[in-house]
Design a protein around this motif. Structure first.
Motif, PDB file in Angstrom:
ATOM      1  N   ILE A  35     -32.315 -40.511 128.126  1.00  0.00           N
ATOM      2  CA  ILE A  35     -31.999 -39.094 127.907  1.00  0.00           C
ATOM      3  C   ILE A  35     -30.599 -38.958 127.304  1.00  0.00           C
ATOM      4  CG2 ILE A  35     -31.781 -36.833 128.999  1.00  0.00           C
ATOM      5  CD1 ILE A  35     -34.643 -38.104 128.911  1.00  0.00           C
ATOM      6  N   GLU A  36     -29.659 -39.736 127.812  1.00  0.00           N
ATOM      7  CA  GLU A  36     -28.296 -39.701 127.257  1.00  0.00           C
ATOM      8  C   GLU A  36     -28.286 -40.194 125.809  1.00  0.00           C
ATOM      9  OE1 GLU A  36     -25.523 -38.305 128.425  1.00  0.00           O
ATOM     10  OE2 GLU A  36     -26.857 -37.579 129.983  1.00  0.00           O
ATOM     11  N   TYR A  37     -29.081 -41.228 125.525  1.00  0.00           N
ATOM     12  CA  TYR A  37     -29.189 -41.726 124.158  1.00  0.00           C
ATOM     13  C   TYR A  37     -29.776 -40.644 123.249  1.00  0.00           C
ATOM     14  CZ  TYR A  37     -30.502 -44.816 120.270  1.00  0.00           C
ATOM     15  OH  TYR A  37     -30.648 -45.394 119.035  1.00  0.00           O
ATOM     16  N   ALA A  38     -30.761 -39.921 123.741  1.00  0.00           N
ATOM     17  CA  ALA A  38     -31.355 -38.823 122.969  1.00  0.00           C
ATOM     18  C   ALA A  38     -30.322 -37.731 122.697  1.00  0.00           C
ATOM     19  CB  ALA A  38     -32.557 -38.241 123.714  1.00  0.00           C
ATOM     20  N   ARG A  39     -29.500 -37.419 123.687  1.00  0.00           N
ATOM     21  CA  ARG A  39     -28.438 -36.409 123.486  1.00  0.00           C
ATOM     22  C   ARG A  39     -27.445 -36.874 122.424  1.00  0.00           C
ATOM     23  NH1 ARG A  39     -28.599 -35.432 129.496  1.00  0.00           N
ATOM     24  NH2 ARG A  39     -29.713 -33.472 129.633  1.00  0.00           N
ATOM     25  N   LEU A  40     -27.100 -38.153 122.475  1.00  0.00           N
ATOM     26  CA  LEU A  40     -26.174 -38.703 121.489  1.00  0.00           C
ATOM     27  C   LEU A  40     -26.767 -38.612 120.088  1.00  0.00           C
ATOM     28  CD1 LEU A  40     -23.573 -40.336 120.810  1.00  0.00           C
ATOM     29  CD2 LEU A  40     -24.969 -42.383 121.137  1.00  0.00           C
ATOM     30  N   LEU A  41     -28.030 -38.979 119.960  1.00  0.00           N
ATOM     31  CA  LEU A  41     -28.691 -38.891 118.656  1.00  0.00           C
ATOM     32  C   LEU A  41     -28.743 -37.455 118.149  1.00  0.00           C
ATOM     33  CD1 LEU A  41     -31.652 -41.376 119.241  1.00  0.00           C
ATOM     34  CD2 LEU A  41     -29.650 -41.734 117.780  1.00  0.00           C
ATOM     35  N   LYS A  54     -36.891 -43.412 118.103  1.00  0.00           N
ATOM     36  CA  LYS A  54     -35.849 -44.351 118.547  1.00  0.00           C
ATOM     37  C   LYS A  54     -35.823 -44.550 120.055  1.00  0.00           C
ATOM     38  CE  LYS A  54     -32.794 -43.637 114.627  1.00  0.00           C
ATOM     39  NZ  LYS A  54     -31.484 -43.163 114.177  1.00  0.00           N
ATOM     40  N   THR A  55     -36.163 -43.521 120.818  1.00  0.00           N
ATOM     41  CA  THR A  55     -36.133 -43.637 122.275  1.00  0.00           C
ATOM     42  C   THR A  55     -37.484 -44.054 122.855  1.00  0.00           C
ATOM     43  OG1 THR A  55     -36.621 -41.288 122.537  1.00  0.00           O
ATOM     44  CG2 THR A  55     -34.291 -41.944 122.562  1.00  0.00           C
TER      45      THR A  55
END
Length: 76
Positions: A35-41, A54-55
């Protein structure tokens, strides 16, 4: 009458599991790091399709998790 005993047994089992530090209830669908990676993207301007790819999570999930997250192009 039987339903009362069943509900009491289930409540007791949940309390015992929580006291032992075990998670009760439905499992987490997607780990917090994804979820944090998705927010960053999203902050970097990626589309929901790109984020989902990507996730490796369904497109509706990042849409739900990122609702209300502001980006440079505006909110979702």
């Amino acid at each position: 009458m039987e339903r009362t005993f069943t509900a009491e047994r289930a409540a007791h089992a949940r309390a015992v599991a929580e006291a032992a530090g075990r998670h009760t209830g439905r499992p987490v669908a997607h780990p917090a790091d994804k979820i944090e990676y998705a927010r960053l993207l999203k902050q970097q301007g990626s589309s929901l399709d790109e984020i989902a790819t990507k996730t490796v999570i369904p497109k509706t999930s990042p849409h739900r998790y990122l609702r209300g997250t502001a980006t440079t192009a505006g909110a979702l």
